[in-house]
Enzyme design. Structure first.
Site, PDB file in Angstrom:
ATOM      1  N   HIS A 176      -0.798   6.812   0.354  1.00 60.26           N
ATOM      2  CA  HIS A 176      -1.496   7.081  -0.695  1.00 60.26           C
ATOM      3  C   HIS A 176      -2.225   8.481  -0.386  1.00 60.26           C
ATOM      4  O   HIS A 176      -2.306   8.886   0.873  1.00 60.26           O
ATOM      5  CB  HIS A 176      -2.252   6.271  -1.529  1.00 60.26           C
ATOM      6  CG  HIS A 176      -3.462   5.638  -0.753  1.00 60.26           C
ATOM      7  ND1 HIS A 176      -3.388   4.958   0.542  1.00 60.26           N
ATOM      8  CD2 HIS A 176      -4.641   5.817  -0.899  1.00 60.26           C
ATOM      9  CE1 HIS A 176      -4.680   4.891   1.093  1.00 60.26           C
ATOM     10  NE2 HIS A 176      -5.398   4.953   0.221  1.00 60.26           N
TER      11      HIS A 176
ATOM     12  N   HIS B 164      -5.794   9.338  -0.490  1.00 62.48           N
ATOM     13  CA  HIS B 164      -6.802   9.119  -0.079  1.00 62.48           C
ATOM     14  C   HIS B 164      -7.074   9.682   1.335  1.00 62.48           C
ATOM     15  O   HIS B 164      -6.094   9.534   2.088  1.00 62.48           O
ATOM     16  CB  HIS B 164      -7.671   7.882  -0.011  1.00 62.48           C
ATOM     17  CG  HIS B 164      -7.988   7.240  -1.503  1.00 62.48           C
ATOM     18  ND1 HIS B 164      -8.094   5.905  -1.836  1.00 62.48           N
ATOM     19  CD2 HIS B 164      -8.717   8.091  -2.560  1.00 62.48           C
ATOM     20  CE1 HIS B 164      -8.451   5.988  -2.883  1.00 62.48           C
ATOM     21  NE2 HIS B 164      -8.889   7.284  -3.430  1.00 62.48           N
TER      22      HIS B 164
ATOM     23  N   ASP C 296      -8.449   9.520   4.252  1.00 61.99           N
ATOM     24  CA  ASP C 296      -8.220   8.758   5.312  1.00 61.99           C
ATOM     25  C   ASP C 296      -6.870   8.635   5.856  1.00 61.99           C
ATOM     26  O   ASP C 296      -6.650   7.632   6.727  1.00 61.99           O
ATOM     27  CB  ASP C 296      -9.260   7.645   5.451  1.00 61.99           C
ATOM     28  CG  ASP C 296      -9.128   6.687   4.185  1.00 61.99           C
ATOM     29  OD1 ASP C 296      -8.677   7.250   3.243  1.00 61.99           O
ATOM     30  OD2 ASP C 296      -9.318   5.551   4.406  1.00 61.99           O
TER      31      ASP C 296
ATOM     32  N   HIS D 256      -4.406  -0.222  -5.923  1.00 60.25           N
ATOM     33  CA  HIS D 256      -5.648   0.507  -5.403  1.00 60.25           C
ATOM     34  C   HIS D 256      -6.107   1.618  -6.534  1.00 60.25           C
ATOM     35  O   HIS D 256      -5.570   1.397  -7.667  1.00 60.25           O
ATOM     36  CB  HIS D 256      -4.972   1.533  -4.213  1.00 60.25           C
ATOM     37  CG  HIS D 256      -6.317   2.040  -3.227  1.00 60.25           C
ATOM     38  ND1 HIS D 256      -7.370   0.889  -3.044  1.00 60.25           N
ATOM     39  CD2 HIS D 256      -6.467   2.802  -2.663  1.00 60.25           C
ATOM     40  CE1 HIS D 256      -8.267   1.964  -2.109  1.00 60.25           C
ATOM     41  NE2 HIS D 256      -7.742   2.900  -1.826  1.00 60.25           N
TER      42      HIS D 256
ATOM     43  N   ASP E  73      -4.242   0.462   1.552  1.00 60.77           N
ATOM     44  CA  ASP E  73      -5.255   0.166   0.711  1.00 60.77           C
ATOM     45  C   ASP E  73      -4.684  -0.624  -0.498  1.00 60.77           C
ATOM     46  O   ASP E  73      -3.928  -0.254  -1.392  1.00 60.77           O
ATOM     47  CB  ASP E  73      -6.221   1.334   0.419  1.00 60.77           C
ATOM     48  CG  ASP E  73      -6.703   1.961   1.542  1.00 60.77           C
ATOM     49  OD1 ASP E  73      -6.075   1.537   3.038  1.00 60.77           O
ATOM     50  OD2 ASP E  73      -7.489   2.778   1.598  1.00 60.77           O
TER      51      ASP E  73
ATOM     52  N   HIS F  85      -8.364  -1.048   8.842  1.00 64.03           N
ATOM     53  CA  HIS F  85      -8.870  -0.382   7.875  1.00 64.03           C
ATOM     54  C   HIS F  85     -10.397  -0.578   7.649  1.00 64.03           C
ATOM     55  O   HIS F  85     -10.780  -1.149   6.697  1.00 64.03           O
ATOM     56  CB  HIS F  85      -8.078  -0.350   6.684  1.00 64.03           C
ATOM     57  CG  HIS F  85      -8.261   0.656   5.391  1.00 64.03           C
ATOM     58  ND1 HIS F  85      -9.472   0.492   4.608  1.00 64.03           N
ATOM     59  CD2 HIS F  85      -8.184   1.909   5.426  1.00 64.03           C
ATOM     60  CE1 HIS F  85      -9.405   1.597   3.877  1.00 64.03           C
ATOM     61  NE2 HIS F  85      -8.812   2.404   4.250  1.00 64.03           N
TER      62      HIS F  85
HETATM   63 ZN   LIG Z   1      -8.114   4.039   3.049  1.00 62.93          ZN
END
Ligand SMILES: [Zn+2]
Length: 304
Positions: A63, A65, A67, A143, A213, A271
């Protein structure tokens, strides 16, 4: 035995913290290298652990995001600068292509190697990669933004020959491949040689499930049913369950419950929130429910 293992490059959520890097993993299947997520600093981590970027053939991004992909443009650009020529296949949400195109456009970069983009689907699971030995599925997680998990399945291998037996009985070479597929050999004199007596059965195929996530949600349980190794995010301890729900994340206790429900053989937690310097409590909490849990420690290889 085919090599099938995962190297942890980053296990941190949101920000780099306590020497931990944002999410990234390298999967080695029979010396073919797959990168899963590519948080900031991933290429430095690859250097640190002696992995050549040019050996990576496929990259899967769960995804958008930061990070999970802020290291991507750096890695892709370096591959260009060091003269990579072999194809690189990239899988991720459709908007990832837009983001990369913009970055390449404004740096006037025309990649020297073919970068082949494949969109993942946030609505349903599907096979996104397949060769003779391995298949990869993406499947929706839940998420704050569109996010997919990935499942890597080794394909069933053929049986191996009992070499000495086969040689002793003088089975003609052209028939050996049939024996491996379970087809008996009938000699000219009518003697039947049973495949099951001349072969060793193949080891059961292995599988790796990757759930980045997500808030726990039974919709994805079927997708990871029976995996040998399950990576599941475990951002918080269970006393932060409210925070976990709010931010669409999972606690280590919940990750353990998921592993138990889907019948995983081993669980890998990752994570980790920046609030935990010491990760032991996350491990302990998970092991109260699922004893075969490990922390995804950076630099460590985990067998699938
Ligand atoms: Zn993350």
């Amino acid at each position: 035995m085919t090599r099938f293992e995962v190297l942890i490059l980053g296990n941190s959520s949101a920000t780099p913290m306590y020497g931990r890097h944002p999410t990234s993993q390298l999967l080695n299947f029979n010396e073919q290298l797959f990168l899963i997520d590519c948080g900031e600093g991933t290429q430095m981590q690859l250097f640190r652990y002696g992995i050549k970027g040019s050996r990576i053939s496929h990259i899967f991004i769960s995804h958008l995001h930061g990070d999970h992909y802020f290291g991507l443009i750096g890695l892709l650009s370096s591959q260009h600068l060091v003269g990579r020529q072999n194809e690189l296949h990239l899988y991720g949400p459709p908007a990832l292509k837009e983001i990369l195109d913009l970055q390449f456009k404004h740096s006037d970069t025309r990649l020297r190697y073919p970068l082949v983009f494949h969109s993942t689907n946030e609505d349903h699971s599907e096979v996104i990669f397949e060769n003779a030995h391995l298949s990869v599925r993406s499947f929706p997680l839940r998420h704050r933004i569109a996010c997919t998990g990935f499942r890597f399945d080794e394909k069933k291998r053929s049986a191996s020959l009992k070499k000495e037996e086969v040689e002793r009985l003088n089975i003609p070479i052209p028939y050996l491949r049939f024996l491996k597929k379970g087809i008996d050999y009938v000699a000219n004199d009518g003697t039947v040689y049973l495949a099951k007596n001349l072969t060793n059965p193949p080891p059961p195929p292995r599988s790796y499930g990757y759930c980045s996530d997500t808030v726990v949600n039974e919709d994805y349980f079927e997708e990871i049913r029976g995996v040998d190794l399950l990576y599941h995010e475990a951002t918080f301890l269970h006393d932060r369950i409210e925070r976990a729900k709010e931010t669409f994340h999972t606690t280590s206790l919940e990750a353990a419950q998921v592993a138990q429900i889907v019948g995983a053989r081993k669980l890998l937690l990752g994570h980790f929130s920046a609030r935990y310097k010491d990760l032991q409590p996350l491990l302990d909490e998970s092991r109260t429910i699922f004893p075969h849990t490990e922390l995804s420690e950076e630099g460590k290889w985990f067998l699938v």
